[in-house]
Scaffold this active site. Structure first.
Site, short mmCIF file in Angstrom:
data_model
loop_
_atom_site.label_atom_id
_atom_site.label_comp_id
_atom_site.label_asym_id
_atom_site.label_seq_id
_atom_site.Cartn_x
_atom_site.Cartn_y
_atom_site.Cartn_z
N HIS A 138 -0.83 -14.41 -46.19
CA HIS A 138 0.05 -14.92 -47.23
C HIS A 138 1.00 -13.79 -47.63
O HIS A 138 0.56 -12.66 -47.91
CB HIS A 138 -0.75 -15.33 -48.46
CG HIS A 138 -1.48 -16.62 -48.33
ND1 HIS A 138 -2.29 -16.92 -47.26
CD2 HIS A 138 -1.52 -17.71 -49.15
CE1 HIS A 138 -2.80 -18.14 -47.43
NE2 HIS A 138 -2.36 -18.63 -48.57
N GLU A 142 5.54 -15.45 -51.29
CA GLU A 142 5.58 -16.59 -52.20
C GLU A 142 5.75 -16.03 -53.61
O GLU A 142 6.79 -16.10 -54.21
CB GLU A 142 4.30 -17.43 -52.10
CG GLU A 142 4.30 -18.61 -53.06
CD GLU A 142 2.93 -19.23 -53.30
OE1 GLU A 142 2.89 -20.42 -53.65
OE2 GLU A 142 1.91 -18.53 -53.16
N ASP A 156 -1.32 -26.72 -48.45
CA ASP A 156 -1.88 -25.60 -49.21
C ASP A 156 -3.20 -26.00 -49.88
O ASP A 156 -4.27 -25.78 -49.31
CB ASP A 156 -0.86 -25.10 -50.23
CG ASP A 156 -1.12 -23.67 -50.69
OD1 ASP A 156 -2.13 -23.08 -50.26
OD2 ASP A 156 -0.31 -23.13 -51.46
#
Length: 340
Positions: A198, A201, A279
């Site tokens: 990740h 974001e 997600d």
């Protein structure tokens, strides 16, 4: 073909590459598992749980997410959770999934690694037989915990290496740059796992650079803040690094004000390998087709662009090349049938 443009999405074969299995815990199942396992929840009923699924930041969400994990205690719990997810996404014509699994969220509360892993894997095997969905498991480290804890978790996972397709990095980005886990990911790659992380974001574009250069990941999970760095955009396009974008998640976590402000179409237009994913669908109010429909409506995506995203999802997967080609052929056959 119906005049409803979402009918095209409904029949489109697709893969989901960014799904936290713990984030598919619907309020009804949370309450049922709490009752089954004698876990006391701070909610009176299902409606109260659903009302709590209303947050304005990543940290607010994570607090609730980890609280919800408390009801997952037995192998059967993890099995039921995973099979319920597969049955739901089969309705969206999802043909392949690569699910994230957070072992530290379970071992840290006294649940054995094998209890969670075996329940998830058995459900994936049964789902393949029942639903004809192929699947892989991606073990994720919680980045708010230490690199030493991540390394210990990796060691615990090594006996399962032939049953784990990849290793990732998730949880809160702020203050936890990818470089914190460089040594762990060096070991991940040395052990032969695929690597993802990740980045971009909540965190800045610099975190995407770090995931690429320090962790040497093959996919970026999210990556929506890449547009803030033109050089990064060019590099992502040059490398054809897949981005597992989660539109409804981005809106619910206030990364963007509304879907019309989402950069997915700009990313497509600039040649990035974008995929669409859910997600944590139980928390963010939408599974795969909901996400496809939301970006189609808000960003004016054409059927050709939606089909490109679906092809990307298979190309970006960790399937072997022959299986990827078979799935992409399914997409092409579907598009031809619709056009005819």
């Amino acid at each position: 073909m119906s005049a409803d443009p979402n009918d095209f999405i409904a029949g489109l074969p697709k893969a989901e590459l960014h799904l936290h299995i713990e984030g598919s815990l619907e309020p009804e199942m949370m309450v049922a598992l709490a009752e089954r396992n004698g876990v006391r929840l701070p909610y009176a009923d299902v409606d109260a749980v659903r009302a709590a699924y209303n947050f304005t930041s990543l940290q607010d969400f994570l607090d609730l997410y980890y609280q919800g994990m408390a009801v997952l205690q037995t192998e059967q719990d993890f099995y039921d959770l995973t099979l319920a997810y597969l049955r739901r996404v089969a309705q969206d014509n999802v043909r392949h999934v690569e699910i994230f699994f957070d072992p530290q969220g379970h071992t840290g509360r006294g649940i054995a690694f094998a209890t969670a892993f075996d329940g998830i894997e058995k459900a994936l095997r049964d789902g393949a037989d029942e639903l004809d969905i192929t699947a892989g498991i991606i073990l994720c480290f919680l980045r708010h915990l230490s690199a030493a804890d991540a390394m210990a978790t990796l060691e615990e996972a090594l006996p399962y290496r032939d049953r784990i397709v990849g290793v990732g990095l998730d949880s809160s980005e702020q203050g936890h740059p990818p470089a914190k886990f460089q040594a762990v990911f060096d070991r991940v790659r040395a052990e032969g796992f695929h690597a993802v992380a990740h980045a971009g974001e909540e965190g800045p574009p610099a975190y995407i650079w770090s995931a690429l250069d320090d962790l040497k990941v093959e996919r970026i999970d999210h990556g929506v803040r890449a547009l803030e760095d033109p050089d990064l955009m060019l590099e992502l396009a040059r490398r054809r690094t897949p981005l597992t974008v989660c539109p409804l998640s981005n809106i619910r976590l206030c990364v963007f004000d509304d879907m019309t402000a989402h950069p997915l179409k700009m990313m497509l237009d600039r040649g990035l390998m974008v995929t669409v994913n859910s997600d944590d669908p139980a928390y963010f109010g939408g599974y795969m087709n909901d996400n496809y429909a939301a970006v189609r409506q808000a960003l004016g995506l054409t059927n050709e662009e939606l089909a490109l995203i679906a092809r990307n999802s298979f190309e970006a997967s960790f399937l072997d090349n022959a299986t990827k080609a078979d799935y992409i052929a399914e997409v092409e056959a579907y598009v031809r049938a619709v056009q005819a």
